[in-house]
Every structure is written in structure tokens, then in C-alpha cells.
Design a protein around this motif. Structure first.
Motif, PDB file in Angstrom:
ATOM      1  N   MET A   1       7.583  52.127  -8.665  1.00 49.17           N
ATOM      2  CA  MET A   1       6.245  52.576  -8.295  1.00 49.17           C
ATOM      3  C   MET A   1       6.019  54.034  -8.663  1.00 49.17           C
ATOM      4  N   ASN A   2       7.089  54.816  -8.665  1.00 50.53           N
ATOM      5  CA  ASN A   2       6.929  56.238  -8.992  1.00 50.53           C
ATOM      6  C   ASN A   2       6.550  56.470 -10.451  1.00 50.53           C
ATOM      7  N   THR A   3       6.580  55.436 -11.258  1.00 51.07           N
ATOM      8  CA  THR A   3       6.118  55.556 -12.642  1.00 51.07           C
ATOM      9  C   THR A   3       4.613  55.809 -12.692  1.00 51.07           C
ATOM     10  N   LEU A   4       3.926  55.622 -11.567  1.00 54.02           N
ATOM     11  CA  LEU A   4       2.484  55.858 -11.554  1.00 54.02           C
ATOM     12  C   LEU A   4       2.153  57.287 -11.954  1.00 54.02           C
ATOM     13  N   TYR A   5       3.050  58.237 -11.659  1.00 51.98           N
ATOM     14  CA  TYR A   5       2.789  59.625 -12.060  1.00 51.98           C
ATOM     15  C   TYR A   5       2.815  59.755 -13.582  1.00 51.98           C
ATOM     16  N   VAL A   6       3.705  59.019 -14.215  1.00 52.85           N
ATOM     17  CA  VAL A   6       3.793  59.045 -15.673  1.00 52.85           C
ATOM     18  C   VAL A   6       2.559  58.362 -16.283  1.00 52.85           C
ATOM     19  N   VAL A   7       2.057  57.347 -15.605  1.00 53.11           N
ATOM     20  CA  VAL A   7       0.821  56.699 -16.072  1.00 53.11           C
ATOM     21  C   VAL A   7      -0.297  57.735 -16.124  1.00 53.11           C
ATOM     22  N   LEU A   8      -0.410  58.518 -15.060  1.00 57.97           N
ATOM     23  CA  LEU A   8      -1.475  59.518 -14.993  1.00 57.97           C
ATOM     24  C   LEU A   8      -1.274  60.629 -16.013  1.00 57.97           C
ATOM     25  N   GLU A   9      -0.053  61.129 -16.126  1.00 58.80           N
ATOM     26  CA  GLU A   9       0.194  62.322 -16.936  1.00 58.80           C
ATOM     27  C   GLU A   9       0.452  62.037 -18.419  1.00 58.80           C
ATOM     28  N   VAL A  10       0.898  60.825 -18.745  1.00 60.18           N
ATOM     29  CA  VAL A  10       1.248  60.516 -20.137  1.00 60.18           C
ATOM     30  C   VAL A  10       0.424  59.350 -20.686  1.00 60.18           C
ATOM     31  N   ALA A  11       0.516  58.201 -20.028  1.00 56.87           N
ATOM     32  CA  ALA A  11      -0.091  56.993 -20.595  1.00 56.87           C
ATOM     33  C   ALA A  11      -1.610  57.070 -20.670  1.00 56.87           C
ATOM     34  N   LEU A  12      -2.263  57.467 -19.573  1.00 56.88           N
ATOM     35  CA  LEU A  12      -3.731  57.521 -19.612  1.00 56.88           C
ATOM     36  C   LEU A  12      -4.261  58.528 -20.628  1.00 56.88           C
ATOM     37  N   PRO A  13      -3.722  59.763 -20.678  1.00 58.47           N
ATOM     38  CA  PRO A  13      -4.222  60.673 -21.723  1.00 58.47           C
ATOM     39  C   PRO A  13      -4.019  60.138 -23.143  1.00 58.47           C
ATOM     40  N   LEU A  14      -2.840  59.571 -23.433  1.00 54.54           N
ATOM     41  CA  LEU A  14      -2.610  59.022 -24.770  1.00 54.54           C
ATOM     42  C   LEU A  14      -3.521  57.831 -25.051  1.00 54.54           C
ATOM     43  N   TRP A  15      -3.735  57.011 -24.046  1.00 57.29           N
ATOM     44  CA  TRP A  15      -4.634  55.862 -24.183  1.00 57.29           C
ATOM     45  C   TRP A  15      -6.046  56.337 -24.494  1.00 57.29           C
ATOM     46  N   LEU A  16      -6.503  57.331 -23.729  1.00 51.19           N
ATOM     47  CA  LEU A  16      -7.851  57.855 -23.946  1.00 51.19           C
ATOM     48  C   LEU A  16      -7.994  58.408 -25.365  1.00 51.19           C
ATOM     49  N   LEU A  17      -7.016  59.193 -25.790  1.00 51.67           N
ATOM     50  CA  LEU A  17      -7.122  59.862 -27.081  1.00 51.67           C
ATOM     51  C   LEU A  17      -6.939  58.915 -28.268  1.00 51.67           C
ATOM     52  N   THR A  18      -6.123  57.894 -28.103  1.00 55.11           N
ATOM     53  CA  THR A  18      -5.742  57.054 -29.234  1.00 55.11           C
ATOM     54  C   THR A  18      -6.483  55.726 -29.305  1.00 55.11           C
ATOM     55  N   TYR A  19      -6.791  55.156 -28.150  1.00 54.00           N
ATOM     56  CA  TYR A  19      -7.301  53.778 -28.141  1.00 54.00           C
ATOM     57  C   TYR A  19      -8.730  53.642 -27.618  1.00 54.00           C
ATOM     58  N   THR A  20      -9.326  54.731 -27.139  1.00 51.60           N
ATOM     59  CA  THR A  20     -10.693  54.628 -26.622  1.00 51.60           C
ATOM     60  C   THR A  20     -11.588  55.644 -27.320  1.00 51.60           C
ATOM     61  N   SER A  21     -12.881  55.473 -27.136  1.00 51.21           N
ATOM     62  CA  SER A  21     -13.846  56.417 -27.703  1.00 51.21           C
ATOM     63  C   SER A  21     -14.345  57.400 -26.653  1.00 51.21           C
ATOM     64  N   ALA A  22     -13.684  57.463 -25.490  1.00 54.38           N
ATOM     65  CA  ALA A  22     -14.086  58.393 -24.433  1.00 54.38           C
ATOM     66  C   ALA A  22     -13.938  59.829 -24.941  1.00 54.38           C
ATOM     67  N   PRO A  23     -14.772  60.743 -24.455  1.00 50.31           N
ATOM     68  CA  PRO A  23     -14.681  62.143 -24.896  1.00 50.31           C
ATOM     69  C   PRO A  23     -13.290  62.726 -24.615  1.00 50.31           C
ATOM     70  N   ARG A  24     -12.749  63.440 -25.587  1.00 47.43           N
ATOM     71  CA  ARG A  24     -11.402  63.995 -25.460  1.00 47.43           C
ATOM     72  C   ARG A  24     -11.285  64.949 -24.271  1.00 47.43           C
ATOM     73  N   ALA A  25     -12.361  65.662 -23.961  1.00 46.67           N
ATOM     74  CA  ALA A  25     -12.333  66.623 -22.859  1.00 46.67           C
ATOM     75  C   ALA A  25     -12.078  65.950 -21.519  1.00 46.67           C
ATOM     76  N   MET A  26     -12.265  64.643 -21.475  1.00 41.01           N
ATOM     77  CA  MET A  26     -12.050  63.935 -20.205  1.00 41.01           C
ATOM     78  C   MET A  26     -10.601  63.945 -19.748  1.00 41.01           C
ATOM     79  N   VAL A  27      -9.661  64.162 -20.664  1.00 48.56           N
ATOM     80  CA  VAL A  27      -8.250  64.187 -20.278  1.00 48.56           C
ATOM     81  C   VAL A  27      -8.042  65.182 -19.141  1.00 48.56           C
ATOM     82  N   GLY A  28      -8.554  66.387 -19.332  1.00 46.21           N
ATOM     83  CA  GLY A  28      -8.422  67.411 -18.290  1.00 46.21           C
ATOM     84  C   GLY A  28      -9.158  67.044 -17.021  1.00 46.21           C
ATOM     85  N   TRP A  29     -10.353  66.495 -17.173  1.00 43.87           N
ATOM     86  CA  TRP A  29     -11.151  66.147 -15.995  1.00 43.87           C
ATOM     87  C   TRP A  29     -10.526  65.010 -15.193  1.00 43.87           C
ATOM     88  N   LEU A  30      -9.839  64.110 -15.852  1.00 42.73           N
ATOM     89  CA  LEU A  30      -9.156  63.035 -15.119  1.00 42.73           C
ATOM     90  C   LEU A  30      -8.030  63.603 -14.263  1.00 42.73           C
TER      91      LEU A  30
END
Length: 197
Positions: A1-30
Motif C-alpha cells: 500500500m505504501n507504493t501509493l506515494y510512488v504513484v503520486l510522485e512518479v507514476a502520475l506525473p509521467l502518465w500526465l506528461l507521456t500518455y495524456t494531453s493534460a497541461p504539463r503545469a498540472m504536475v505541480g498543481w497535483l
């Protein structure tokens, strides 16, 4: 379950930047959204979580929220920038709720199920588990989740849900087997005078 921190700090930013069209600036806001919600909700989430049974239920609720966040994140792929951004923001809110609730349960269990004579050893192992997930999580998520897209996120959600549903069973087993000799067990034990009368 503690992998959830890695999801937030690594997986979601990489997902946003690589696989979605969401604005890049959202990484920081998330990340800011997560931080603000943790500050606001953390103390509130721990209220009333006393003893292994309530802690295990909290862990289960939190874990299922984290699983839902993973499924939500998967839905951001191949969407418009606005929709992808809203979906990822919702995923972070779910992830954060899952984080504060599951960790409140986890902390309570880590103390209540540890024998008084070995609190230090048990807490050391508990913290080691967190460190291992932090060390191995980024590589595992980038190798096995992100390359498989929505299927990878669904598999990760299944793992989180499995952990969430399994832990309460393990906590009940620990109590029944007499492994719980920490504060929770003392509160549940009859007093010496009650046993002799």
C-alpha cells in the motif's frame, strides 16, 4: 500500500506528461493539491480509529479509494486536455483520501499489534517496508504499469484492492492467534480481579 506515494510522485506525473494531453503545469498543481489535502485531512482522518478492528476497516476503505484513483488516472488517456486534467485532479483527490485514511489505519495497527516488549523491532520492520516500497516502486511502476497503459493501471488498482481487502483478515488472525499483545490487546483483556472473582 505504501507504493501509493510512488504513484503520486512518479507514476502520475509521467502518465500526465507521456500518455495524456493534460497541461504539463498540472504536475505541480497535483502535488500541491495532495499536500494541502493531507494537511487539512490528516488529523481528522485519525479520529475515532482506535483498536485493530477499526484500523483494519479504515485501511480497507483507504486502499479501495487508492484503487479507484488508479482506475480514474487510467481514464485520462486519449482525452481532451480539459477532460484529462479534471480526471487527473479527481484521481489525486481520491488518492489523497485513500492515503490519509489507509495510513491512519496502518499506523494504528503497527502499534496495536506489536508486543510491548518489541515495539522498536516491529516499528523498525514497518518503516523498512515503507523504505523498500519507496526504493523499488519507481522502477516497478515505470516498467510494469505505465508501458501497459490502462491495463497497467487496472492491474495496479487490483493489487491495491487486494491489499485493502486482505489486511483486515490478517489483522483478525493476529488478534485471534494472540499475536496482538500491544495496547489494543491490553484494553481488551479482562482485569486480574475480574478473572479471579
Amino acid at each position: 500500500m505504501n507504493t501509493l506515494y510512488v504513484v503520486l510522485e512518479v507514476a502520475l506525473p509521467l502518465w500526465l506528461l507521456t500518455y495524456t494531453s493534460a497541461p504539463r503545469a498540472m504536475v505541480g498543481w497535483l502535488l500541491v493539491t495532495n499536500t494541502v489535502l493531507v494537511v487539512v485531512l490528516q488529523v481528522r482522518a485519525t479520529r475515532g480509529i482506535t483498536g485493530p478492528a477499526l484500523a483494519a476497516r479504515a485501511f480497507r476503505r483507504g486502499g479501495l479509494l487508492v484503487a479507484a484513483a488508479c482506475l480514474g488516472a487510467a481514464c485520462a488517456a486519449d482525452q481532451s486536455p480539459l477532460f484529462a486534467g479534471v480526471v487527473l485532479l479527481a484521481a489525486v483527490v481520491l488518492l489523497t483520501l485513500g492515503e490519509v485514511i489507509s495510513q491512519a489505519g496502518s499506523w494504528t495497527l503497527s502499534y496495536d499489534l506489536a508486543p510491548d516488549r518489541a515495539q522498536g523491532a516491529y516499528q523498525g520492520i514497518y518503516q523498512t517496508g515503507i523504505s523498500v516500497s519507496q526504493a523499488l516502486g519507481p522502477g516497478l511502476l515505470t516498467a510494469f504499469v505505465l508501458p501497459h497503459g490502462t491495463l497497467g493501471w487496472a492491474a495496479l488498482a487490483t493489487l491495491f484492492a487486494g491489499a485493502a481487502l486482505t489486511l483486515p483478515i490478517a489483522a483478525r488472525w493476529a488478534e485471534r492467534s494472540g499475536a496482538a499483545t500491544g495496547p489494543a490487546a491490553r484494553h481488551c483483556s479482562p482485569s486480574p480481579s475480574a478473572t479471579t472473582s
